[in-house]
Motif scaffolding. Structure first.
Motif, PDB file in Angstrom:
ATOM      1  N   ALA A 229       4.837  -2.642  -5.686  1.00 38.87           N
ATOM      2  CA  ALA A 229       3.729  -3.244  -4.949  1.00 38.87           C
ATOM      3  C   ALA A 229       3.455  -4.659  -5.445  1.00 38.87           C
ATOM      4  O   ALA A 229       3.133  -5.553  -4.661  1.00 38.87           O
ATOM      5  CB  ALA A 229       2.479  -2.374  -5.095  1.00 38.87           C
TER       6      ALA A 229
ATOM      7  N   GLU B   3       2.048   1.814  -3.476  1.00 36.69           N
ATOM      8  CA  GLU B   3       0.962   2.352  -4.300  1.00 36.69           C
ATOM      9  C   GLU B   3       0.757   3.839  -4.040  1.00 36.69           C
ATOM     10  O   GLU B   3       0.485   4.610  -4.962  1.00 36.69           O
ATOM     11  CB  GLU B   3      -0.328   1.592  -4.019  1.00 36.69           C
ATOM     12  CG  GLU B   3      -0.326   0.172  -4.557  1.00 36.69           C
ATOM     13  CD  GLU B   3      -1.526  -0.628  -4.102  1.00 36.69           C
ATOM     14  OE1 GLU B   3      -1.831  -1.645  -4.749  1.00 36.69           O
ATOM     15  OE2 GLU B   3      -2.159  -0.253  -3.089  1.00 36.69           O
TER      16      GLU B   3
ATOM     17  N   ASP C 153      -2.599  -3.463  -9.785  1.00 40.50           N
ATOM     18  CA  ASP C 153      -1.254  -2.955 -10.057  1.00 40.50           C
ATOM     19  C   ASP C 153      -0.672  -3.543 -11.343  1.00 40.50           C
ATOM     20  O   ASP C 153       0.055  -2.858 -12.071  1.00 40.50           O
ATOM     21  CB  ASP C 153      -0.334  -3.240  -8.876  1.00 40.50           C
ATOM     22  CG  ASP C 153      -0.657  -2.375  -7.675  1.00 40.50           C
ATOM     23  OD1 ASP C 153      -1.001  -1.201  -7.878  1.00 40.50           O
ATOM     24  OD2 ASP C 153      -0.578  -2.862  -6.536  1.00 40.50           O
TER      25      ASP C 153
ATOM     26  N   ASP D 273       0.827  -1.205   0.000  1.00 38.75           N
ATOM     27  CA  ASP D 273       0.000   0.000   0.000  1.00 38.75           C
ATOM     28  C   ASP D 273       0.862   1.257   0.000  1.00 38.75           C
ATOM     29  O   ASP D 273       0.543   2.250  -0.667  1.00 38.75           O
ATOM     30  CB  ASP D 273      -0.918  -0.021   1.223  1.00 38.75           C
ATOM     31  CG  ASP D 273      -1.856   1.173   1.266  1.00 38.75           C
ATOM     32  OD1 ASP D 273      -2.695   1.300   0.351  1.00 38.75           O
ATOM     33  OD2 ASP D 273      -1.754   1.984   2.207  1.00 38.75           O
TER      34      ASP D 273
ATOM     35  N   GLN E 118      -5.680  -6.502  -5.330  1.00 40.47           N
ATOM     36  CA  GLN E 118      -4.787  -5.361  -5.472  1.00 40.47           C
ATOM     37  C   GLN E 118      -3.641  -5.653  -6.431  1.00 40.47           C
ATOM     38  O   GLN E 118      -3.206  -4.775  -7.188  1.00 40.47           O
ATOM     39  CB  GLN E 118      -4.235  -4.971  -4.105  1.00 40.47           C
ATOM     40  CG  GLN E 118      -5.248  -4.297  -3.212  1.00 40.47           C
ATOM     41  CD  GLN E 118      -5.849  -3.067  -3.858  1.00 40.47           C
ATOM     42  OE1 GLN E 118      -7.066  -2.999  -4.045  1.00 40.47           O
ATOM     43  NE2 GLN E 118      -5.021  -2.100  -4.211  1.00 40.47           N
TER      44      GLN E 118
ATOM     45  N   PRO F 166       3.544   1.020  -8.756  1.00 44.30           N
ATOM     46  CA  PRO F 166       2.830  -0.267  -8.787  1.00 44.30           C
ATOM     47  C   PRO F 166       3.740  -1.465  -9.007  1.00 44.30           C
ATOM     48  O   PRO F 166       3.460  -2.561  -8.509  1.00 44.30           O
ATOM     49  CB  PRO F 166       1.843  -0.093  -9.950  1.00 44.30           C
ATOM     50  CG  PRO F 166       2.434   0.975 -10.821  1.00 44.30           C
ATOM     51  CD  PRO F 166       3.118   1.907  -9.859  1.00 44.30           C
TER      52      PRO F 166
END
Length: 594
Positions: free
Chosen positions: A335, A327, A359, A324, A355, A332
């Motif tokens: 992440a 992000e 990404d 997070d 998630q 991304p």
């Protein structure tokens, strides 16, 4: 709940030496071709660079928040200039930010040989000692890392866990209790003192601490989870279930809470959250790191989360918090690597997969993203969050027939009682239907969205624009767009809709006025520039029209629009206004674009 006063202490904490390095540093691993791999230094790259070249490359990598490259370049420079303390400090910080704790420990040892007061180096070495169960050395180093409200708390909790590891739980709790500070300290103090007491067999005393922390903040997940676990063993399953259910009412459907409800309803006695000094220390680092991430202290949070994962590599909440964080700083690719580390056995894996897919799509790996989300939705046909994520990616990638089907699946999965945000799903499905030439269905869904959310500006804009573009319901469509503009006067896309609507009905002077305002709001949008060029041409401002079209061309319009724009630059617009709307088939997906 932690008050906003916590935020001012994050500012104080940012005085740590870790922040002395220009530019925040973040880890980046080039395991996939889409992930800036070309910029990552190879061994040959490093061999060919001079000390100054390595240093400049490292500084550039730091500015780009590529900690892995920065660390590699700084270490390369340090090898050729080993007595340079600035290079040593920067190599240490970059390695720490990258998450290469083993390397950062080696560099920390070198730093402490020259500067015994370096607090960050002390912290890192202390955490290493704690992991290796060298508890006396850990306490010594950690206690010398203290500085400021946040670092005081972290050091005290870590030292407490080191004392527990050394077999002195009484001293561990006593030292934690001695710490004084801001009003949010007791949350962490009671939670960790309770955990130490729990592992020491003092269940009754532990329960007193957990209950006290719970009364201070019954919305803090780890406090609720630990107290419920303790209750399942020392009270009864119903008491534990009620704690989870109370939290679920405040923050619905958290996977760990849902798992807790299922297990306690089945009568299970749940184990403590942590089972060792190392796990307790990791929990302390995670807890503070996650809070800092939410409060704007990303740099310090990064250090704590990386250290937490050094102690407990598969800590799912620490992994999610780190991802997070990446992000939040628009990285991304970084992440992605973290989400992939979340254990398959964790209840949080499904959240991580959603998630991860988002990404992957942001990194232009949409096929992989779609595959992951189809696997998630295949396992649970009622997982609306995953279904919506899949539909949003398909819509963003212009797979309009696919996203229409996906949003239908989301609508079918909605609870019978309805969903206050259901209008969004009908609106998105309407977009997909309109773009896949199913206008009657699209119109019905847009009307349904407005029925559920009257005066919603994006829906008003899309439906009104679509009517005018087709030459139907002109008065009602114009009124809708005007109402949308009244609500979003600074939204360049919606203002562009109004300008283009005037263009479509032949009011070119008003079209120019509105489109010029839209350009002021969104100067870099190719569609709006194209529209303004058309309007200029119709009012006789042909030189300005060609300038706008050229600008639209240079702003990288969609591939199918480029030939049309180039033709207008060459030949202008035909005399017949009804056939001149070269961009008339451009719709406003999500209110974006004319």
């Amino acid at each position: 709940m932690l008050s906003t006063r916590f935020n001012r202490w994050t500012i104080a904490a940012l005085s740590l030496a870790v922040l002395a390095v220009p530019g925040a540093l973040y880890a980046q691993t080039p395991d996939h071709p889409a992930d800036n791999a070309a910029q990552f230094p190879t061994k040959n790259d490093l061999k060919s660079l001079t000390t100054s070249g390595s240093y400049l490359a490292a500084r550039h990598a730091s500015v780009e928040r590529d900690a892995a490259s920065a660390a590699a370049f700084y270490r390369s420079a340090l090898r050729t200039d080993p007595k340079n303390n600035e290079l040593l400090d920067r190599a240490f910080i970059s390695s720490l930010a990258e998450g290469d704790i083993d390397e950062s420990v080696k560099l920390a040892d070198r730093i402490l040989a020259q500067d015994k007061s370096n607090r960050v180096a002390r912290l890192v070495v202390g955490v290493r000692d704690l992991k290796l169960k060298k508890y006396a050395a850990a306490q010594l180093n950690i206690n010398q890392s203290i500085r400021g409200p946040i670092t005081d708390l972290v050091a005290t909790l870590l030292a407490g866990w080191a004392s527990y590891g050394a077999g002195d739980a009484k001293a561990a709790v006593a030292n934690i209790d001695k710490l004084t500070g801001p009003e949010w300290y007791p949350l962490f103090k009671d939670l960790h003192a309770g955990m130490i007491l729990e592992l020491s067999g003092k269940e009754k005393d532990a329960g007193t601490r957990f209950e006290r922390a719970y009364k201070l903040d019954d919305s803090m997940l780890r406090i609720v989870d630990e107290y419920a676990r303790w209750s399942s063993r020392n009270k009864d399953a119903a008491a534990a279930t009620s704690l989870y259910e109370a939290f679920d009412k405040k923050l619905p459907r958290h996977p760990l809470v849902l798992e807790g409800i299922r297990e306690t309803k089945a009568g299970k006695k749940l184990p403590p959250l942590v089972d060792s000094a190392q796990a307790g220390a990791a929990e302390a680092l995670y807890g503070i790191g996650a809070t800092l991430t939410r409060r704007g202290g990303e740099d310090l949070a990064l250090v704590y989360l990386q250290l937490a994962l050094y102690l407990q590599p598969n800590h799912p909440l620490a992994l999610l918090s780190l991802a997070d964080l990446y992000e939040s700083v628009k990285k991304p690719q970084m992440a992605i690597k973290v989400y992939e580390r979340v254990p398959a056995s964790s209840p949080l894996k499904r959240n991580a997969q959603i998630q991860l897919a988002t990404d992957l799509d942001a990194a232009d790996r949409s096929d992989e993203a779609i595959k992951i989300l189809k696997e998630v939705t295949g396992e649970s046909a009622k997982d609306i969050e995953a279904i919506m994520a899949l539909g949003n990616i398909e819509r963003g990638r212009k797979k309009f027939a696919d996203c229409s089907t996906t949003y239908t699946q989301a609508i079918d999965a909605m609870p019978a009682a309805g969903d206050k945000n259901a209008w969004v799903t009908y609106y998105y499905r309407g977009i997909c239907e309109e773009r896949s030439k199913q206008w009657s269905k699209a119109e019905a869904d847009m009307r349904k969205a407005l029925e559920m959310q009257p005066e919603q500006p994006h829906v008003l804009n899309y439906l009104g624009y679509s009517w005018i573009d087709q030459g139907i319901n002109l008065d009602e469509g114009m009124k809708m767009i005007k109402r949308a503009v009244e609500q979003r006067p600074d939204d360049g896309y919606i203002v562009d809709s109004l300008g283009w609507a005037y263009y479509r009905i032949g009011n070119y002077d008003e079209a120019v006025k509105q489109l010029e305002r839209a350009i002021d709001l969104k100067p870099e949008d190719p569609t709006i520039n194209d529209h303004l060029g058309d309007a200029y041409w119709r009012v006789g401002r042909t030189l300005e029209a060609k300038f706008q079209w050229a600008h639209a061309r240079d702003l990288k319009p969609e591939a199918d629009e480029l030939p049309k724009i180039e033709a207008k630059i060459e030949n202008g617009l035909p005399e017949d206004a009804s056939s001149s709307a070269a961009s008339a088939d451009k719709k406003k997906e999500d209110g974006k674009g004319g």
